[in-house]
Design a protein around this motif. Structure first.
Motif, PDB file in Angstrom:
ATOM      1  N   ARG A 155     -13.233 -32.711 -13.840  1.00 43.06           N
ATOM      2  CA  ARG A 155     -12.920 -34.025 -13.265  1.00 43.06           C
ATOM      3  C   ARG A 155     -12.466 -33.894 -11.824  1.00 43.06           C
ATOM      4  O   ARG A 155     -12.787 -34.736 -10.985  1.00 43.06           O
ATOM      5  N   ALA A 156     -11.703 -32.847 -11.527  1.00 42.50           N
ATOM      6  CA  ALA A 156     -11.277 -32.631 -10.146  1.00 42.50           C
ATOM      7  C   ALA A 156     -12.487 -32.475  -9.236  1.00 42.50           C
ATOM      8  O   ALA A 156     -12.510 -32.978  -8.113  1.00 42.50           O
ATOM      9  N   ALA A 157     -13.485 -31.786  -9.747  1.00 37.22           N
ATOM     10  CA  ALA A 157     -14.681 -31.562  -8.934  1.00 37.22           C
ATOM     11  C   ALA A 157     -15.336 -32.880  -8.561  1.00 37.22           C
ATOM     12  O   ALA A 157     -15.640 -33.129  -7.397  1.00 37.22           O
ATOM     13  N   GLU A 158     -15.500 -33.749  -9.537  1.00 36.92           N
ATOM     14  CA  GLU A 158     -16.180 -35.001  -9.208  1.00 36.92           C
ATOM     15  C   GLU A 158     -15.293 -35.897  -8.364  1.00 36.92           C
ATOM     16  O   GLU A 158     -15.785 -36.750  -7.646  1.00 36.92           O
ATOM     17  N   ARG A 159     -13.965 -35.681  -8.438  1.00 36.88           N
ATOM     18  CA  ARG A 159     -13.090 -36.475  -7.584  1.00 36.88           C
ATOM     19  C   ARG A 159     -13.292 -36.137  -6.115  1.00 36.88           C
ATOM     20  O   ARG A 159     -13.229 -37.020  -5.263  1.00 36.88           O
ATOM     21  N   VAL A 160     -13.491 -34.881  -5.815  1.00 39.28           N
ATOM     22  CA  VAL A 160     -13.702 -34.518  -4.415  1.00 39.28           C
ATOM     23  C   VAL A 160     -15.183 -34.416  -4.091  1.00 39.28           C
ATOM     24  O   VAL A 160     -15.546 -33.977  -3.002  1.00 39.28           O
ATOM     25  N   GLY A 161     -16.023 -34.836  -5.025  1.00 41.79           N
ATOM     26  CA  GLY A 161     -17.438 -34.861  -4.738  1.00 41.79           C
ATOM     27  C   GLY A 161     -18.083 -33.495  -4.721  1.00 41.79           C
ATOM     28  O   GLY A 161     -18.771 -33.147  -3.769  1.00 41.79           O
ATOM     29  N   MET A 162     -17.865 -32.750  -5.770  1.00 37.63           N
ATOM     30  CA  MET A 162     -18.459 -31.418  -5.822  1.00 37.63           C
ATOM     31  C   MET A 162     -18.937 -31.116  -7.236  1.00 37.63           C
ATOM     32  O   MET A 162     -18.693 -31.880  -8.155  1.00 37.63           O
ATOM     33  N   THR A 163     -19.599 -30.020  -7.363  1.00 33.69           N
ATOM     34  CA  THR A 163     -20.033 -29.586  -8.679  1.00 33.69           C
ATOM     35  C   THR A 163     -18.899 -28.852  -9.378  1.00 33.69           C
ATOM     36  O   THR A 163     -17.996 -28.331  -8.721  1.00 33.69           O
ATOM     37  N   GLN A 164     -18.964 -28.817 -10.680  1.00 29.26           N
ATOM     38  CA  GLN A 164     -17.971 -28.055 -11.425  1.00 29.26           C
ATOM     39  C   GLN A 164     -18.002 -26.603 -11.014  1.00 29.26           C
ATOM     40  O   GLN A 164     -16.960 -25.961 -10.860  1.00 29.26           O
ATOM     41  N   SER A 165     -19.200 -26.105 -10.817  1.00 27.59           N
ATOM     42  CA  SER A 165     -19.326 -24.702 -10.427  1.00 27.59           C
ATOM     43  C   SER A 165     -18.648 -24.436  -9.086  1.00 27.59           C
ATOM     44  O   SER A 165     -17.888 -23.480  -8.942  1.00 27.59           O
ATOM     45  N   GLY A 166     -18.931 -25.306  -8.133  1.00 26.21           N
ATOM     46  CA  GLY A 166     -18.313 -25.120  -6.829  1.00 26.21           C
ATOM     47  C   GLY A 166     -16.802 -25.173  -6.916  1.00 26.21           C
ATOM     48  O   GLY A 166     -16.100 -24.393  -6.261  1.00 26.21           O
ATOM     49  N   ALA A 167     -16.297 -26.092  -7.721  1.00 25.58           N
ATOM     50  CA  ALA A 167     -14.859 -26.201  -7.881  1.00 25.58           C
ATOM     51  C   ALA A 167     -14.284 -24.914  -8.455  1.00 25.58           C
ATOM     52  O   ALA A 167     -13.288 -24.390  -7.955  1.00 25.58           O
ATOM     53  N   SER A 168     -14.926 -24.431  -9.477  1.00 19.73           N
ATOM     54  CA  SER A 168     -14.440 -23.194 -10.087  1.00 19.73           C
ATOM     55  C   SER A 168     -14.429 -22.065  -9.084  1.00 19.73           C
ATOM     56  O   SER A 168     -13.475 -21.297  -8.996  1.00 19.73           O
ATOM     57  N   GLN A 169     -15.494 -21.981  -8.303  1.00 20.32           N
ATOM     58  CA  GLN A 169     -15.573 -20.917  -7.305  1.00 20.32           C
ATOM     59  C   GLN A 169     -14.500 -21.079  -6.240  1.00 20.32           C
ATOM     60  O   GLN A 169     -13.879 -20.106  -5.815  1.00 20.32           O
ATOM     61  N   ALA A 170     -14.285 -22.315  -5.812  1.00 19.55           N
ATOM     62  CA  ALA A 170     -13.272 -22.549  -4.785  1.00 19.55           C
ATOM     63  C   ALA A 170     -11.908 -22.090  -5.275  1.00 19.55           C
ATOM     64  O   ALA A 170     -11.168 -21.383  -4.571  1.00 19.55           O
ATOM     65  N   LEU A 171     -11.575 -22.499  -6.494  1.00 18.61           N
ATOM     66  CA  LEU A 171     -10.296 -22.092  -7.061  1.00 18.61           C
ATOM     67  C   LEU A 171     -10.202 -20.576  -7.165  1.00 18.61           C
ATOM     68  O   LEU A 171      -9.192 -19.971  -6.763  1.00 18.61           O
ATOM     69  N   ALA A 172     -11.245 -19.976  -7.675  1.00 18.34           N
ATOM     70  CA  ALA A 172     -11.227 -18.532  -7.853  1.00 18.34           C
ATOM     71  C   ALA A 172     -11.078 -17.826  -6.509  1.00 18.34           C
ATOM     72  O   ALA A 172     -10.370 -16.819  -6.397  1.00 18.34           O
ATOM     73  N   LEU A 173     -11.728 -18.385  -5.483  1.00 20.06           N
ATOM     74  CA  LEU A 173     -11.646 -17.755  -4.164  1.00 20.06           C
ATOM     75  C   LEU A 173     -10.224 -17.795  -3.625  1.00 20.06           C
ATOM     76  O   LEU A 173      -9.685 -16.801  -3.132  1.00 20.06           O
ATOM     77  N   ILE A 174      -9.593 -18.946  -3.734  1.00 24.80           N
ATOM     78  CA  ILE A 174      -8.220 -19.066  -3.241  1.00 24.80           C
ATOM     79  C   ILE A 174      -7.307 -18.136  -4.024  1.00 24.80           C
ATOM     80  O   ILE A 174      -6.469 -17.433  -3.453  1.00 24.80           O
ATOM     81  N   GLU A 175      -7.476 -18.126  -5.313  1.00 22.35           N
ATOM     82  CA  GLU A 175      -6.615 -17.270  -6.124  1.00 22.35           C
ATOM     83  C   GLU A 175      -6.841 -15.803  -5.779  1.00 22.35           C
ATOM     84  O   GLU A 175      -5.896 -15.010  -5.744  1.00 22.35           O
ATOM     85  N   GLU A 176      -8.074 -15.473  -5.481  1.00 23.05           N
ATOM     86  CA  GLU A 176      -8.350 -14.082  -5.176  1.00 23.05           C
ATOM     87  C   GLU A 176      -7.739 -13.683  -3.833  1.00 23.05           C
ATOM     88  O   GLU A 176      -7.096 -12.644  -3.711  1.00 23.05           O
ATOM     89  N   THR A 177      -7.908 -14.535  -2.842  1.00 20.82           N
ATOM     90  CA  THR A 177      -7.378 -14.173  -1.527  1.00 20.82           C
ATOM     91  C   THR A 177      -5.853 -14.190  -1.522  1.00 20.82           C
ATOM     92  O   THR A 177      -5.235 -13.420  -0.793  1.00 20.82           O
TER      93      THR A 177
END
Lengths: 290, 290
Positions: free
Chosen positions: B21-43
């Motif tokens: 749901r967060a993904a569609e709120r900011v206008g993105m795919t679920q996959s992109g959202a997951s990747q974005a989160l994972a990237l921030i957590e990784e860095t």
DNA sequence: AATCTGCCATAAGGAAAGCTACTGCCATGA
DNA sequence: TCATGGCAGTAGCTTTCCTTATGGCAGATT
């Protein structure tokens, strides 16, 4: 406009008054800096700096924007330091000792919540009798333990309390008592009794002993609470169990409080002989915040 | 970690407890959202959310990080609204009327600063006599004008003040006067005189008339102040000029204050018959802030 | 007057980031 | 047992963004 590096450029230019120097401050090319600035200005639709002959100075609109950009970057820096400070509690292990009843009732939601808050911390729960908890704590073999009615001087985080309830067959004479009337421990001890322990040395027999009484007629002694309910349903005798072990389905059972109420408080205490680890501290903090 | 969209994802996930749901709120795919989160957590090297079965909830470290992320995005939003509110003063034109002396001395640095702060606002400066300033203001043909000694009821922004100074040839008898002694206007008016006007009707002749005097012997009348200095150097006569028009090189000249001092205050006033535009308001604000 | 110098903008190319579409996995609930 | 909801991983493509190189402009220098 969505790239924080560009905003770093903005404040760097504001600080140095010079795009070239700002660029090398953030580790970029002059060209990249110029483009970053131009991009932000274009997307905002506003000129933030006026390019003078020798220096690049903020415009009237640029000034407040720069200040907001500073708070943005300040928040990012705060995130960095927050994370650095909190990295200690990322991983770790907590050895926990508890007697079965609490381990089966109170702890699961707590440990679930704790695992959500600290996914990297592993909690190894040992199911032992309540006597052994003290032993393990004293020997330093566990980090935390669940104890009953902790003395005030121990650093204890309360988990909750429970009341012991009388469980009677539907047709039993005492089953007519209302909740307000209750039954006394002495009355109960005189009945044919189904003794359930839950693997805990604090049970109906020890409670009676504490009150100077004795169970007159123990028909059967079981470890599992659920077994006791079945036996009471079959009219083998009455029983005394902690309130939270009561089953959802009370068909054929009558539950009446014991008056005066017998209550026990559970609390988590840490091993006293060594300083608690960051992980243990996190657990205590979570409990104290509820 | 430098992409604000990713941080928008973080707070969106925190708000919805659900990556999809967060993904569609900011206008993105679920996959992109997951990747974005994972990237921030990784860095960051830290887990911000724990992925539960049905919901994605923040960890103990995630909670403060999310709050900081909120302030980051809040600052960005503040930038947006600041810019939107300030876009009105981005472009515009100011018609300004001034008599030459102020236009040549006071105004250049001010207009330079104003042009730096508001690069999009064009200032058209009209060089007219001081009488015409009032005419233009009254007719609404200019937005602002420079006036002398403004009356208190006009909304005037002070620009500065100047004192009139006597300029004497090096060998002149009055040239021996110290700065404390000065020369009187009457003394000066009695000398052979080089009358400089600077294109302004307020000049030595009018000042003398205001004092009930008259220039006895006007040898030459020039418009440019600099011409007057040359003529004084050649001993044609004495002169009376505003202090700020004095040249840097005073070789062969003696400058002595006129006592009692003759001072004039310059101020910027806006045309009274129509409300000032945002551009004019910006100019007034800049002057008042100095 | 001509040149130099410091500073910025622009063009072109390439590397890397970031998004999407798709698939797979896991847990829960019917 | 299957269906469902939610997340992660992969491949590929688009876009962003950075660098190198070059040009332009205004004072400063000679």
């Amino acid at each position: 406009m969505m790239n924080l590096m560009h905003w770093r450029m903005v404040v760097a230019v504001a600080d140095t008054g010079n795009i070239t120097r700002a660029a090398e401050r953030v580790g970029m090319t002059q060209s990249g800096a110029s483009q970053a600035l131009a991009l932000i200005e274009e997307t905002l639709g506003v000129q933030l700096f006026s390019r003078e002959n020798r220096q690049t100075l903020p415009t009237a609109i640029g000034l407040p924007v720069i200040e907001q950009a500073r708070t943005m970057l300040g928040a990012l820096e705060a995130i960095r330091s927050t994370v650095e400070a909190a990295k200690g509690v990322q991983r770790g292990t907590i050895r926990l000792a508890s007697f079965p009843m609490v381990l089966a009732t109170f702890l699961p939601p707590l440990l679930r919540q704790f695992n959500r808050l600290y996914p990297g911390i592993e909690v190894a729960a040992l199911e032992v009798s309540d006597d052994e908890v003290e032993t393990l704590l004293g020997a330093g073999l566990v980090d935390v333990g669940v104890v009953l009615n902790p003395s005030a001087e121990r650093k204890a985080s309360p988990l909750g309390r429970d009341a012991w309830m009388a469980v009677l067959p539907g047709g039993h004479p005492l089953a007519r008592r209302s909740h307000e009337e209750g039954v006394s421990l002495a009355e109960l001890a005189a009945q044919p009794f189904v003794l359930a322990t839950g693997g805990c040395s604090t049970n109906a027999r020890s409670l009676a002993a504490d009150a100077g009484l004795q169970l007159q007629d123990v028909r059967v002694e079981v470890r599992e609470w659920s077994s006791a309910f079945t036996l009471v349903r079959e009219n083998i005798g009455v029983s005394l169990v902690p309130e939270m072990t009561l089953p959802g389905n009370r068909q054929g059972l009558r539950v009446v409080p014991v008056l005066p109420r017998i209550e026990r408080e559970f609390a988590l205490v840490v091993a006293a002989n060594k300083p608690p680890s960051a992980a243990v501290q996190a657990l205590r903090d979570m409990l104290d915040e509820r």
